[in-house]
Design a protein around this motif. Sequence first.
Motif: not given
Ligand SMILES: O=C(O)[C@H](O)[C@@H](O)[C@H](O)[C@H](O)CO
Length: 408
Positions: A48, A365, A386
């Motif tokens: 991330s 998300d 998370w």
């Molecule tokens: O579109 C995006 O950039 C991704 O899908 C993110 O949103 C991830 O899911 C995640 O949250 C990253 O930390």
Amino acid sequence: MGVTGLVLGIPVFFDIGIFVLAPLVYVAARRGGRSLVLYAMPMLAGLSMTHAFLPPHPGPVTAGGLLGVGMGWIIAMGLLCGIPAWLVSGVWWGAFIGKRVLVEVPADAPGAPGPAGGAAAAGGGGGGGAPAEQAPGGGVATGEPGGGAPSTATGTVEPAGAATGTVEPAGAATGTVERAGVATAPPSVALISLIIAVPMLLILGATVGSVALPEGSGLRDVLIFLGTPAIALTISVLLAMYLLGVRRGTSMGELSRISGESLRPVGMILLVVGAGAFFGKVLQETGVGDALAGSMTAIGLPVIASAYLISAALRIAQGSATVAIVTTAGIIGPTVAAESYSQPQIALIVVAVSAGSIIASHVNDGGFWIVSKYFNMSVKDTLKTWTVLETILSVVGFAAAGLVWMFV
Ligand SMILES: O=C(O)[C@H](O)[C@@H](O)[C@H](O)[C@H](O)CO
């Protein structure tokens, strides 16, 4: 696992990184006999952090372009602020929550002994076909709950190399990889690391060249050219094709097939970036962006804080980190352009935008559902582990940017 997430997170989109690394987390958790959460969290934090903070990821690259800052500065500031954020969220929080939320590796996850593992082995083949079947990124861009996430029970979700029916990734058990019926030794870690590092090194080279060399110098121009993200990434792809493909005996037809398949998730990423830029432009043209940025400045908020708050609000409202980054950059672009900020300062504003974009991953998300499904967690446990991890990553990343801001 955390370092693996950090390194592999550099070249791959967040969600795809999970597809690729989840089998390794299962192996580590089975061997260690502890909660899956303990092993998954540092890796997720690494993925991330790189996804939001570092080029060549689409969010920071687009934000850098919109705000007019050299990619090398974004890498430098992204690492400076992102590493402490990763340490606190992935290493510290991961260890803390991993001891309290006990989650088992799904019995039918790749590598499990028994029928599902066997089925995976039978259908596996270790080739490159699996990711295309999983439609990585499909659920990502749409934010579709569970989209692209595993139904681990089917034994069909393993990324290439995971569906071996052994606890190791493809070839790890035997030291060989099956490709088109020919067994070859896997490429060395040093070679893979070099290929991953090439785009970052080229981009950094451009920034160092533009700062250290005088205008008009030929070397400076060459370095800037090579470090332009599109050029740096093209060089890296060609290098990977040669070193991992041609030199190891892969035919041109096979290379072309792999390249074609890789375009599928790329299409979804382009849609996400395009949608974010479009949304940002609408907000800008309708005056909403100016009003928002203006009212934040009017209440005395420094631009770095407004950038963080706008990005965080967009993230919470619509889910995608990339859309939040690109949209926010569009909104604050005029405000940033109106002041004469230095390159390091603009890079820190990008870091603040990036930090805001990952706060509080929740049900809108796509990444939330992928984490939940891949790591066998209920919605409640995903929120406890998370969502908190993402919030810590965000807050510490922003705090670090604020701190560095005082010295640049
Ligand atoms: O579109 C995006 O950039 C991704 O899908 C993110 O949103 C991830 O899911 C995640 O949250 C990253 O930390």
